[in-house]
Design an enzyme around this catalytic site. Structure first.
Site, mmCIF file in Angstrom:
data_model
loop_
_atom_site.group_PDB
_atom_site.id
_atom_site.type_symbol
_atom_site.label_atom_id
_atom_site.label_comp_id
_atom_site.label_asym_id
_atom_site.label_seq_id
_atom_site.Cartn_x
_atom_site.Cartn_y
_atom_site.Cartn_z
ATOM 1 C CG ASP A 47 -30.227 53.757 -25.800
ATOM 2 O OD1 ASP A 47 -29.935 54.060 -26.972
ATOM 3 O OD2 ASP A 47 -31.049 54.400 -25.128
ATOM 4 C CG ASP A 72 -29.300 60.204 -25.675
ATOM 5 O OD1 ASP A 72 -28.479 60.958 -25.131
ATOM 6 O OD2 ASP A 72 -29.485 60.177 -26.903
ATOM 7 C CG ASP A 121 -33.524 54.848 -21.619
ATOM 8 O OD1 ASP A 121 -33.076 54.481 -22.742
ATOM 9 O OD2 ASP A 121 -34.147 55.916 -21.460
#
Length: 259
Positions: A13, A15, A209
């Site tokens: 990922d 961000d 995250d």
């Protein structure tokens, strides 16, 4: 439990893993450099459909992160791939930005508000009541409802912003029609991404995250999963989910030596 095969390909990922609020996370540059030096297949993924891969390449480069255009995979690209497989050469009424409209143009789709095959909802900073009303009427008229991703909010320096999932809920309430979400946690996004780099899930890993999108999508796609604690999910939240990542690490820096 069967022993996992060595990791040959990496999906990560963007961000919360590589950057946070426009600033590179320590270790991100080293991780990307080692991937390139080792010639490992990899993709940087994002559910954000606003930007084209070329836009994201330029944005990341300004932050000091070198990610080739062909190594960026967005929910807009996954959506376009899905539509191209389902109904090649179709038509769509689109609510979104250049990342989505460009992806649909590139597969030969006609963008129209006259009897489209699909209403496609993506991310934009300028959701309009007029556009949402048009979408509702077209869906009620028979257009199929597709969304790039289910994220209900997006980040900004001022705080959370309403995102695709929230607007989709409004349209669903008005039409009674649930959309098909192409982006994470739909494993479709992971599988189409793996196909673009010629990778196999058994020898691939997903870094994210968020437990509810990144980790879930990785698990459902059959990959090893790594949760980093530099984004949204906190350590005390992990046990609340009915599934677990393969490993929890502090940050992307802890994975450099795994390549």
């Amino acid at each position: 439990m069967a022993e996992r095969k060595p990791i040959e390909s990496w999906l990560t990922d963007m961000d919360g893993v590589l950057i946070h609020e426009g600033v590179p996370i320590p270790g991100a540059d080293a991780f990307l450099k080692k991937l390139r030096d080792a010639e490992r297949p990899f993709l940087v993924l994002t559910n954000n459909s606003i930007y084209t891969p070329r836009d994201l390449h330029a944005r990341l480069r300004r932050m000091g992160l070198d990610v080739p255009i062909e190594n960026i995979w967005t929910s807009a690209l996954a959506t376009a791939q899905f539509l191209d497989d389902q109904r090649p050469g179709g038509s769509a009424y689109v609510i979104g930005e250049a990342g989505l409209t460009t992806a649909l143009h590139d597969i030969g789709y006609i963008l129209t508000d006259h009897d489209p095959d699909y209403v496609v909802l993506g991310e934009t900073r300028t959701y309009s009541f007029e556009a949402m009303t048009k979408a509702v009427r077209l869906i009620n008229g028979g257009a199929r409802f597709i969304c790039t991703n289910p994220d209900e909010t997006g980040p900004s320096t001022e705080g959370p912003l309403p995102a695709t999932g929230a607007v989709a809920a409004l349209i669903t309430k008005a039409t009674g029609r649930q959309p098909y979400f192409a982006g994470k946690p739909n494993p479709l996004m992971m599988r189409t991404g793996l196909n673009t780099i010629g990778a196999h899930s058994e020898t691939s890993a997903m870094i994210g995250d968020r437990m509810d999108t990144d980790v879930l999508a990785g698990i459902e796609a059959g990959m090893q999963t790594f949760l980093v604690l530099t984004g949204l999910t906190r350590p005390e939240q992990v046990d609340a989910f009915p599934y677990r990542p393969s490993q929890v690490v502090e940050s992307i820096a802890d994975l450099v030596d795994r390549i």
